[in-house]
Write an enzyme that holds these catalytic residues in place. Structure first.
Site, PDB file in Angstrom:
ATOM      1  N   ARG A  54       0.797  -1.222   0.000  1.00  0.00           N
ATOM      2  CA  ARG A  54       0.000   0.000   0.000  1.00  0.00           C
ATOM      3  C   ARG A  54       0.832   1.276   0.000  1.00  0.00           C
ATOM      4  NH1 ARG A  54      -2.636  -3.985   1.640  1.00  0.00           N
ATOM      5  NH2 ARG A  54      -0.641  -4.434   2.579  1.00  0.00           N
ATOM      6  N   THR A  55       1.795   1.355   0.903  1.00  0.00           N
ATOM      7  CA  THR A  55       2.500   2.628   1.054  1.00  0.00           C
ATOM      8  C   THR A  55       3.268   2.963  -0.216  1.00  0.00           C
ATOM      9  OG1 THR A  55       2.716   2.047   3.385  1.00  0.00           O
ATOM     10  CG2 THR A  55       4.024   3.909   2.606  1.00  0.00           C
ATOM     11  N   LYS A  83      26.731  -4.205  -2.355  1.00  0.00           N
ATOM     12  CA  LYS A  83      28.202  -4.073  -2.432  1.00  0.00           C
ATOM     13  C   LYS A  83      28.747  -3.364  -1.201  1.00  0.00           C
ATOM     14  CE  LYS A  83      27.528  -3.087  -7.330  1.00  0.00           C
ATOM     15  NZ  LYS A  83      27.565  -1.940  -8.256  1.00  0.00           N
ATOM     16  N   ARG A 104      11.351   3.667   3.495  1.00  0.00           N
ATOM     17  CA  ARG A 104      10.933   2.672   4.493  1.00  0.00           C
ATOM     18  C   ARG A 104      12.182   1.872   4.853  1.00  0.00           C
ATOM     19  NH1 ARG A 104       5.784  -1.288   4.486  1.00  0.00           N
ATOM     20  NH2 ARG A 104       4.876   0.721   5.065  1.00  0.00           N
ATOM     21  N   HIS A 132       4.987   5.634  11.580  1.00  0.00           N
ATOM     22  CA  HIS A 132       4.488   5.535  10.199  1.00  0.00           C
ATOM     23  C   HIS A 132       3.520   6.712  10.023  1.00  0.00           C
ATOM     24  CE1 HIS A 132       3.327   4.031   6.413  1.00  0.00           C
ATOM     25  NE2 HIS A 132       3.014   2.777   6.707  1.00  0.00           N
TER      26      HIS A 132
HETATM   27  N1   CP Z   1      -0.244  -0.080   5.807  1.00  0.00           N
HETATM   28  C1   CP Z   1       0.966  -0.345   5.237  1.00  0.00           C
HETATM   29  O1   CP Z   1       1.988   0.240   5.594  1.00  0.00           O
HETATM   30  O2   CP Z   1       0.931  -1.320   4.288  1.00  0.00           O
HETATM   31  P1   CP Z   1       2.191  -1.790   3.447  1.00  0.00           P
HETATM   32  O3   CP Z   1       3.159  -2.452   4.415  1.00  0.00           O
HETATM   33  O4   CP Z   1       1.668  -2.750   2.424  1.00  0.00           O
HETATM   34  O5   CP Z   1       2.832  -0.574   2.842  1.00  0.00           O
END
Ligand code: CP
Length: 312
Positions: A54-55, A83, A104, A132
């Site tokens: 999603r993100t 590397k 992320r 998040h």
């Molecule tokens: N809600 C969320 O962060 O989903 P993903 O891990 O799929 O990005």
């Protein structure tokens, strides 16, 4: 107004309210009903050291719906990280190729760290068990869209409150709005003490319980989370705890509440709930697009933003 999106704790209530208003303006563009070229010629750099559906995809969609483009990686195995290239050097490279970075990473603090290294805006798309913040903004947006308010809501956060970064960010944001919170988890997955301490210090009344039945008749929102298998040091402990909470049709039937989940779900919510009016999680995931469009526009095109800027 803001240069990076690292922690929801960096945002004042009026900042959040402004972003949510901007996100609402983005909805027809997010759905494709209207088109925008507000970020034409701009490039978003994506650094995903952990899996995401999603993100990552909603950021890509958001950027493309605004007429911009995306570069980056979702598999570090195909980058020079294998590397031995450092996180800082990789971020420097992405900042040379793009106008903002979304990262992320499995390490808490990674987004804050690279925001000190690069000179483009940085957005934290999840840092370990830390924060998040863009998920929190879309969670708040979902509540606002459904109830028309956030402040007086009663929200139960359910599941893995120890490792779940979405609930860490969300708890701080709900406190800012004055919503009441119940924390429902097995004892070993309690909300971390430092967060409870911060919330109580801010005057928030926090109720903790192991039993969903203790709170389900008193809440407007059931915010269910996955047990974060990948963050357990001991796989046997995960096996003992998995399946601790399960929402099915009978859990929510005739109850005046909505069920939210940041997704992915594993076995916390039965698929039979999906078609019930209480199920909000897929709509919630869609709202990631307008919310992230609003953030990208504010960060990239305006570097601070004003409520009256042009969208098209
Ligand atoms: N809600 C969320 O962060 O989903 P993903 O891990 O799929 O990005």
């Amino acid at each position: 107004m803001f240069e990076n999106v690292i922690s929801i704790k960096d945002f004042k209530r009026e900042d959040i309210e402004f972003i949510l208003r901007e996100a609402e303006k983005m909805e027809p563009f997010a759905s494709g009903e209207k088109s925008s070229s507000a970020l034409r010629g701009k490039i978003l750099g994506m650094m995903f050291y952990e899996p995401s559906t999603r993100t990552r995809l909603s950021f890509e969609t958001a950027m493309k719906r605004l007429g911009g483009d995306v570069v980056g990686f979702a598999d570090t195995g195909a980058t020079s990280a294998v590397k031995g290239e450092s996180l800082a050097d990789t971020a420097m490279m992405l900042s040379a190729y793009s106008d903002a970075i979304v990262i992320r990473h499995n390490l808490e603090g990674a987004a804050r760290y690279i925001s000190d290294v690069v000179d483009v805006p940085v957005i934290n798309a999840g840092d370990g068990a830390g924060q998040h913040p863009t998920q929190t903004l879309l969670d708040l947006y979902t509540m606002k869209r459904f109830f028309g308010r956030i402040g007086s809501l009663r929200v139960a956060l359910v599941g893995d409150l120890k490792y779940g970064r979405t609930v860490h960010s969300l708890a701080y944001a709900l406190a800012v709005f004055g919503a009441s919170m119940s924390f429902v988890s097995p004892p070993v997955l309690r909300m971390p003490d430092n967060i409870i301490h911060d919330l109580r210090g801010a005057g928030v009344e926090v109720k903790e319980t192991e039993r969903l039945d203790d709170v389900i008749d008193e809440v407007d929102v059931l915010y269910v989370t996955r047990i974060q298998k990948e963050r357990f040091p001991d796989p046997e402990e995960y096996s003992r705890i998995r399946g601790a909470y399960h929402i099915d049709g009978s859990t929510v039937a005739d109850r005046d509440l909505i069920v939210m989940h940041p997704l992915p779900r594993i076995d916390e919510i039965s698929p039979e709930v999906d078609s019930l009016p209480q199920a909000m999680y897929f709509r919630q995931a869609f709202y990631g697009v307008p919310v992230r469009m609003a953030l990208l526009r504010l960060l990239i095109s305006e570097r601070g933003g004003s409520e009256n800027q042009k969208i098209v």
